[in-house]
Design an enzyme around this catalytic site. Structure first.
Site, PDB file in Angstrom:
ATOM      1  N   LYS A 183     -14.040   5.255  -2.502  1.00 53.29           N
ATOM      2  CA  LYS A 183     -13.764   6.617  -2.053  1.00 53.29           C
ATOM      3  C   LYS A 183     -12.524   7.136  -2.777  1.00 53.29           C
ATOM      4  O   LYS A 183     -11.390   6.790  -2.430  1.00 53.29           O
ATOM      5  CB  LYS A 183     -13.532   6.697  -0.544  1.00 53.29           C
ATOM      6  CG  LYS A 183     -13.622   8.134  -0.018  1.00 53.29           C
ATOM      7  CD  LYS A 183     -12.898   8.360   1.293  1.00 53.29           C
ATOM      8  CE  LYS A 183     -11.464   8.751   1.113  1.00 53.29           C
ATOM      9  NZ  LYS A 183     -11.248  10.016   0.361  1.00 53.29           N
ATOM     10  N   GLU A 241      -0.938  -0.089  -0.769  1.00 54.26           N
ATOM     11  CA  GLU A 241       0.141   0.400  -1.622  1.00 54.26           C
ATOM     12  C   GLU A 241       0.457   1.811  -1.154  1.00 54.26           C
ATOM     13  O   GLU A 241      -0.379   2.715  -1.274  1.00 54.26           O
ATOM     14  CB  GLU A 241      -0.277   0.382  -3.096  1.00 54.26           C
ATOM     15  CG  GLU A 241      -0.458  -1.013  -3.661  1.00 54.26           C
ATOM     16  CD  GLU A 241       0.788  -1.881  -3.573  1.00 54.26           C
ATOM     17  OE1 GLU A 241       1.901  -1.317  -3.517  1.00 54.26           O
ATOM     18  OE2 GLU A 241       0.649  -3.114  -3.533  1.00 54.26           O
ATOM     19  N   CYS A 276       4.118   7.247  -6.948  1.00 57.25           N
ATOM     20  CA  CYS A 276       4.797   6.463  -5.922  1.00 57.25           C
ATOM     21  C   CYS A 276       5.992   5.713  -6.487  1.00 57.25           C
ATOM     22  O   CYS A 276       6.825   5.202  -5.738  1.00 57.25           O
ATOM     23  CB  CYS A 276       3.826   5.499  -5.246  1.00 57.25           C
ATOM     24  SG  CYS A 276       3.127   4.268  -6.362  1.00 57.25           S
ATOM     25  N   GLU A 304       9.650  10.825   1.484  1.00 54.28           N
ATOM     26  CA  GLU A 304       8.900  11.004   0.243  1.00 54.28           C
ATOM     27  C   GLU A 304       8.437  12.455   0.132  1.00 54.28           C
ATOM     28  O   GLU A 304       7.857  13.002   1.062  1.00 54.28           O
ATOM     29  CB  GLU A 304       7.690  10.078   0.210  1.00 54.28           C
ATOM     30  CG  GLU A 304       6.919  10.171  -1.094  1.00 54.28           C
ATOM     31  CD  GLU A 304       5.741   9.219  -1.149  1.00 54.28           C
ATOM     32  OE1 GLU A 304       5.559   8.561  -2.189  1.00 54.28           O
ATOM     33  OE2 GLU A 304       5.000   9.127  -0.145  1.00 54.28           O
TER      34      GLU A 304
END
Length: 478
Positions: free
Chosen positions: A172, A249, A283, A379
């Site tokens: 996906k 992750e 990231c 973030e």
């Protein structure tokens, strides 16, 4: 493929609602109309993967590897096509897209070669009439859920070791970048991957993602995305009727520390590249700069002079940074810029909208950012950089560690003691010395600490194969 719509129609076969896949550099440019997958479509995909597992698992490793090697060769031949589509669909510059395509076809070749050597080991027994040995087996049907920021390489670094190990896959991708994965499936098909070994499903994670990870026929889930969603997946898997492996992750808030011994010209280049390459949408991007007070003013001057030369525009042009991926991320970036202003951080560069047609945002730098501010802790995933002064190395390391994330961290220094202190005391899965926080090599294991990952299983490198195999121990007596 004659058109991107043809590519979508061939590989994305959902029966749900339709949405538009739009070029982030030009919101009026529709690349293709995408049909999302219904719950029934997802169940059918899982069933197809189950039906193909035994056949694929029995295929000898070298033959599975040969398919991956062939796919890598085909992608290398069509690298320009892949890079152009990536730039149109995700927004990154052609140079950055090509870099990702090169890494992607090398990943296919790397795991194709490793498929030739997946094996167990023989161990000595205390009994003269016993032989002990192990064999590596695939898990079954595994799920890979991937983000939009690396729309080709992350799917590959998940599915390539899974396929090399003999698993079948339900993949996906992010609904923002489905065409990249459709083109990947086209390459795999032409390399003779049997139909149904990799099954593409497209749709919202909140609708079909939960269905995938909760299905008892899924033996393992590898997810890259936000920490919030990763934690949700963790909880869903914990409530299943069967034990399921999980690889996560997640988010990052990476810092680059500029030591008093640093080459400031190098530090400036690393800071700008780490913060604003890929539009900050990585990231491992540099979102925090920690600068020693002894060099702060000189470094600040060099940083501002360098960022003034940073060119922003459509990724198909000769620029350093493309657009933000879509309106929702664009609005999020703007919101964090307002958070910074209202919290008392000083905006020293950028923060402006550069176009009304595409999602272009000027590189943005704040200073006087303290560890209690949202700019420091959260973030953003955009081209917004926070700068904080440190009085010495100890304070710098404390500031680097003072967040909930631990993907990458970097130090720019020539002082060996400072470098070694940083390496041993910083809490991050990857440490960069005189290198940008972005950029990973495929042969090296990758995985974050703290809320940046589950830490149990690494991705990339030979270590990635461990997640997709189970080891059976045999005691053979006579």
């Amino acid at each position: 493929m004659k058109s991107y719509q043809e590519l979508a129609d061939k590989w994305i076969k959902g029966n749900g609602e339709e949405y538009l896949d739009i070029d982030p550099a030009d919101s009026s440019h529709v690349l293709a109309k995408i049909k999302i997958y219904t719950k029934d479509d997802v169940k059918a995909s899982i069933e197809k993967a189950m039906s193909k597992f035994e056949e694929w698992a029995k295929l000898p490793g070298p033959k599975r590897g040969a398919i991956l090697l062939k796919a890598g060769e085909l992608m290398e031949q069509e690298a320009q096509e892949f890079a152009l589509l990536m730039t149109l669909e995700e927004g990154k510059t052609l140079k950055d897209s090509m870099f990702e395509v090169i890494r992607s076809y090398n990943l296919l070749k790397f795991y194709g070669a490793l498929a030739f050597k997946i094996s167990g080991k023989t161990l000595p027994s205390a009994d003269m009439n016993t032989r002990i040995f192990t064999v590596k087996e695939p898990l079954g049907v595994v799920a890979a859920i991937t983000p939009w920021n690396f729309p080709l390489s992350i799917p590959i670094w998940k599915i390539a070791p899974a396929l090399a190990s003999g698993n079948t896959v339900v993949l996906k991708p992010a609904s923002k970048t489905p065409l990249m994965v459709a083109k990947l499936l086209d390459i795999l098909s032409r390399a003779a991957l049997p139909e149904g070994v990799v099954n593409l499903v497209v749709g919202k994670g909140s609708e079909i993602g939960d269905l995938i990870v909760s299905d008892d026929n899924i033996t393992a889930v590898s997810f890259t995305g936000s920490t919030e969603i990763g934690q949700r997946i963790y909880r869903l898997i914990g409530s299943k009727n069967r034990m399921t492996r999980i690889q996560l992750e997640l988010g990052g808030k990476n810092a680059l520390y500029v030591d008093k011994s640093a080459d400031l010209n190098l530090a400036t280049e690393l800071a700008v590249r780490g913060a604003f390459s890929l539009t900050g949408q990585s990231c491992t991007a540099t979102s925090r700069l920690i600068v020693h007070k002894a060099v702060y003013e000189e470094f600040r001057h060099k940083l501002l002079e360098r960022v003034k030369r940073w060119k922003v525009g459509p990724g198909t042009e000769d620029v350093d940074m493309g657009p933000v991926v879509d309106k929702s991320q664009f609005d999020k970036d703007l919101q964090y810029i307002e958070y910074g202003k209202s919290a008392g951080a000083k905006l020293i560069y950028g923060g402006n909208i550069l176009s009304e047609r595409g999602y272009f945002l000027e590189p943005t730098i704040f200073e006087n950012v303290t560890l209690d501010m949202r700019l420091f802790k959260e973030e953003i995933f955009g081209p917004v950089l926070s700068v904080t002064e440190a009085k010495d190395l100890d304070e710098a390391i404390r500031l680097v560690n003072a967040v909930d994330y631990g993907h990458t961290a970097g130090i720019v220094a020539t002082d060996v003691r400072a470098i070694n202190e940083f390496i041993s005391r910083v809490e991050a899965g990857v440490i960069k010395v005189n290198k940008p926080t972005i950029g990973l090599e495929l042969q090296a294991p990758f995985g974050g600490f703290k809320n940046s990952g589950a830490t149990t299983w690494k991705e990339m490198g030979e270590e990635a194969l461990e997640f997709y195999t189970r080891e059976k121990t045999i005691y053979e007596g006579w």
